[in-house]
Design a protein around this motif. Structure first.
Motif, PDB file in Angstrom:
ATOM      1  N   ASN A   1       0.859  -1.179   0.000  1.00 10.06           N
ATOM      2  CA  ASN A   1       0.000   0.000   0.000  1.00 10.06           C
ATOM      3  C   ASN A   1       0.895   1.229   0.000  1.00 10.06           C
ATOM      4  OD1 ASN A   1      -2.259   1.719   0.198  1.00 10.06           O
ATOM      5  ND2 ASN A   1      -1.863   1.920   2.388  1.00 10.06           N
ATOM      6  N   LEU A   2       0.731   2.058  -1.023  1.00 16.33           N
ATOM      7  CA  LEU A   2       1.518   3.279  -1.144  1.00 16.33           C
ATOM      8  C   LEU A   2       0.634   4.517  -1.077  1.00 16.33           C
ATOM      9  CD1 LEU A   2       3.857   2.020  -4.012  1.00 16.33           C
ATOM     10  CD2 LEU A   2       4.329   2.066  -1.556  1.00 16.33           C
ATOM     11  N   THR A   3      -0.615   4.347  -0.614  1.00 19.35           N
ATOM     12  CA  THR A   3      -1.535   5.479  -0.485  1.00 19.35           C
ATOM     13  C   THR A   3      -1.761   5.766   1.000  1.00 19.35           C
ATOM     14  OG1 THR A   3      -3.538   4.128  -0.449  1.00 19.35           O
ATOM     15  CG2 THR A   3      -2.728   4.806  -2.612  1.00 19.35           C
ATOM     16  N   PRO A   4      -2.002   7.029   1.359  1.00 19.09           N
ATOM     17  CA  PRO A   4      -2.118   7.381   2.779  1.00 19.09           C
ATOM     18  C   PRO A   4      -3.474   7.076   3.423  1.00 19.09           C
ATOM     19  CG  PRO A   4      -2.292   9.341   1.421  1.00 19.09           C
ATOM     20  CD  PRO A   4      -1.984   8.200   0.487  1.00 19.09           C
ATOM     21  N   SER A   5      -4.423   6.504   2.686  1.00 21.67           N
ATOM     22  CA  SER A   5      -5.727   6.201   3.285  1.00 21.67           C
ATOM     23  C   SER A   5      -5.618   5.200   4.432  1.00 21.67           C
ATOM     24  CB  SER A   5      -6.693   5.652   2.233  1.00 21.67           C
ATOM     25  OG  SER A   5      -7.097   6.675   1.373  1.00 21.67           O
TER      26      SER A   5
ATOM     27  N   TYR B   1      -6.383   9.674  -8.100  1.00 23.70           N
ATOM     28  CA  TYR B   1      -6.893   9.196  -6.808  1.00 23.70           C
ATOM     29  C   TYR B   1      -6.660   7.700  -6.638  1.00 23.70           C
ATOM     30  CZ  TYR B   1      -9.814  13.478  -7.079  1.00 23.70           C
ATOM     31  OH  TYR B   1     -10.285  14.754  -7.209  1.00 23.70           O
ATOM     32  N   LEU B   2      -6.589   6.976  -7.745  1.00 18.21           N
ATOM     33  CA  LEU B   2      -6.417   5.522  -7.719  1.00 18.21           C
ATOM     34  C   LEU B   2      -5.123   5.151  -8.430  1.00 18.21           C
ATOM     35  CD1 LEU B   2     -10.010   4.459  -8.824  1.00 18.21           C
ATOM     36  CD2 LEU B   2      -9.145   4.692  -6.500  1.00 18.21           C
ATOM     37  N   ARG B   3      -4.504   4.127  -7.951  1.00 12.84           N
ATOM     38  CA  ARG B   3      -3.276   3.630  -8.579  1.00 12.84           C
ATOM     39  C   ARG B   3      -3.621   2.551  -9.605  1.00 12.84           C
ATOM     40  NH1 ARG B   3       0.470   6.521  -6.269  1.00 12.84           N
ATOM     41  NH2 ARG B   3       0.551   6.760  -4.026  1.00 12.84           N
TER      42      ARG B   3
ATOM     43  N   SER C   1      -8.439  13.090   3.420  1.00 13.50           N
ATOM     44  CA  SER C   1      -8.476  13.259   1.966  1.00 13.50           C
ATOM     45  C   SER C   1      -8.773  11.966   1.217  1.00 13.50           C
ATOM     46  CB  SER C   1      -7.142  13.833   1.478  1.00 13.50           C
ATOM     47  OG  SER C   1      -6.930  15.100   2.041  1.00 13.50           O
ATOM     48  N   SER C   2      -9.272  10.973   1.908  1.00 14.77           N
ATOM     49  CA  SER C   2      -9.543   9.688   1.271  1.00 14.77           C
ATOM     50  C   SER C   2     -10.632   9.808   0.210  1.00 14.77           C
ATOM     51  CB  SER C   2      -9.968   8.662   2.314  1.00 14.77           C
ATOM     52  OG  SER C   2     -10.243   7.423   1.703  1.00 14.77           O
ATOM     53  N   TYR C   3     -10.431   9.104  -0.876  1.00 18.20           N
ATOM     54  CA  TYR C   3     -11.460   8.991  -1.911  1.00 18.20           C
ATOM     55  C   TYR C   3     -12.226   7.721  -1.590  1.00 18.20           C
ATOM     56  CZ  TYR C   3     -13.654   9.042  -6.491  1.00 18.20           C
ATOM     57  OH  TYR C   3     -14.572   9.077  -7.510  1.00 18.20           O
TER      58      TYR C   3
ATOM     59  N   GLY D   1     -11.160  -9.721  -0.027  1.00 23.31           N
ATOM     60  CA  GLY D   1     -10.948 -10.311   1.293  1.00 23.31           C
ATOM     61  C   GLY D   1     -10.625  -9.248   2.313  1.00 23.31           C
ATOM     62  N   LEU D   2     -10.330  -9.704   3.507  1.00 22.32           N
ATOM     63  CA  LEU D   2      -9.966  -8.788   4.591  1.00 22.32           C
ATOM     64  C   LEU D   2      -8.570  -8.243   4.346  1.00 22.32           C
ATOM     65  CD1 LEU D   2     -11.237 -10.917   7.601  1.00 22.32           C
ATOM     66  CD2 LEU D   2     -12.298  -8.857   6.661  1.00 22.32           C
ATOM     67  N   ALA D   3      -8.331  -7.021   4.778  1.00 23.08           N
ATOM     68  CA  ALA D   3      -7.012  -6.395   4.651  1.00 23.08           C
ATOM     69  C   ALA D   3      -6.298  -6.524   5.991  1.00 23.08           C
ATOM     70  CB  ALA D   3      -7.160  -4.926   4.254  1.00 23.08           C
ATOM     71  N   ARG D   4      -5.191  -7.222   5.982  1.00 22.60           N
ATOM     72  CA  ARG D   4      -4.421  -7.445   7.207  1.00 22.60           C
ATOM     73  C   ARG D   4      -3.035  -6.812   7.064  1.00 22.60           C
ATOM     74  NH1 ARG D   4      -8.592  -8.292  10.064  1.00 22.60           N
ATOM     75  NH2 ARG D   4      -9.398 -10.388  10.161  1.00 22.60           N
ATOM     76  N   PRO D   5      -2.694  -5.866   7.954  1.00 21.63           N
ATOM     77  CA  PRO D   5      -1.350  -5.288   7.891  1.00 21.63           C
ATOM     78  C   PRO D   5      -0.290  -6.326   8.272  1.00 21.63           C
ATOM     79  CG  PRO D   5      -2.556  -4.453   9.791  1.00 21.63           C
ATOM     80  CD  PRO D   5      -3.503  -5.319   9.026  1.00 21.63           C
ATOM     81  N   VAL D   6       0.820  -6.324   7.548  1.00 18.15           N
ATOM     82  CA  VAL D   6       1.917  -7.232   7.832  1.00 18.15           C
ATOM     83  C   VAL D   6       3.100  -6.431   8.381  1.00 18.15           C
ATOM     84  CG1 VAL D   6       3.577  -8.875   6.829  1.00 18.15           C
ATOM     85  CG2 VAL D   6       1.209  -8.859   6.041  1.00 18.15           C
ATOM     86  N   LEU D   7       3.536  -5.433   7.630  1.00 18.30           N
ATOM     87  CA  LEU D   7       4.635  -4.577   8.032  1.00 18.30           C
ATOM     88  C   LEU D   7       4.294  -3.177   7.527  1.00 18.30           C
ATOM     89  CD1 LEU D   7       7.444  -4.396   9.319  1.00 18.30           C
ATOM     90  CD2 LEU D   7       8.414  -4.906   7.076  1.00 18.30           C
ATOM     91  N   THR D   8       3.683  -2.372   8.396  1.00 19.50           N
ATOM     92  CA  THR D   8       3.174  -1.062   7.983  1.00 19.50           C
ATOM     93  C   THR D   8       3.681   0.028   8.909  1.00 19.50           C
ATOM     94  OG1 THR D   8       1.157  -1.277   9.295  1.00 19.50           O
ATOM     95  CG2 THR D   8       1.064  -2.081   7.036  1.00 19.50           C
ATOM     96  N   PHE D   9       3.552   1.269   8.438  1.00 18.15           N
ATOM     97  CA  PHE D   9       3.913   2.428   9.245  1.00 18.15           C
ATOM     98  C   PHE D   9       3.114   3.627   8.815  1.00 18.15           C
ATOM     99  CE2 PHE D   9       6.576   2.651   5.551  1.00 18.15           C
ATOM    100  CZ  PHE D   9       6.696   4.006   5.277  1.00 18.15           C
TER     101      PHE D   9
END
Length: 176
Positions: free
Chosen positions: A32-36, A75-77, A149-151, A166-174
């Motif tokens: 994920n490279l978007t700030p949402s 707004y979308l990648r 600012s989320s779309y 499916g569900l979104a599960r963080p693995v290694l995020t910041f």
């Protein structure tokens, strides 16, 4: 001779990195490279039950003019969903049959959604039109992100649950 070894090493490294990236992708890992949502490595986890309000999900947006314009505006990648879109990572805020009211913020079944203020312009000064609200149709989801600012469905409305990955599960995020 030394230059050849360096080229072979770099080529080998590129092959190994490519193989690791392909293996991760086929196992549901995504960047994920978007700030949402927090930046970093996420995993798509198969949903073993019906989707529920509060679930953080990966979902492919439908191929509509609204999403084509959102892609054009940046707004979308780019991604592997139909239409060339990347999947969205959003929280399910409302399900089919729930009433969504959109004023200067979002209300669902009369309750205010935290961090749901609306903007009338994007970061580049282009006009943003809110969704009119109403009852969420059958087989549709109303999505939200607390990022200001989320779309999300505040602007594009409910979208088909057929795009649910499916569900979104963080693995290694910041958070930057």
């Amino acid at each position: 001779m030394r230059r050849r070894r360096i080229h072979l090493f770099l080529a080998g490294t590129a092959v190994v990195i490519s193989a690791l990236a392909a293996a991760a992708f086929t196992r549901g890992y995504r960047l994920n490279l978007t700030p949402s949502e927090p930046l970093g490595l996420w995993r798509i986890e198969e949903l073993q039950r019906p989707v529920a309000v509060g679930d953080l999900v990966f979902l492919c947006p439908p191929m509509t003019a609204v999403f084509a314009e959102a892609r054009r505006r940046g707004y979308l990648r780019r991604g592997l969903c139909a239409g060339g879109f990347a999947p969205l990572i959003k929280t399910v805020a409302a399900l089919a049959g729930q009433r969504v009211e959109i004023t200067d913020h979002v209300l669902i079944d009369g309750r205010s959604v935290p961090a749901s203020s609306l903007w009338d312009r994007d970061g580049e000064g282009r006009m943003l039109l809110p969704d009119p609200g109403g009852f969420v149709p059958s087989h549709q989801l109303f999505l939200h992100s607390p990022f200001a600012s989320s779309y999300d469905s505040r602007y594009f409305g409910p979208i088909p649950d057929s795009g649910l990955l499916g569900l979104a599960r963080p693995v290694l995020t910041f958070n930057p």
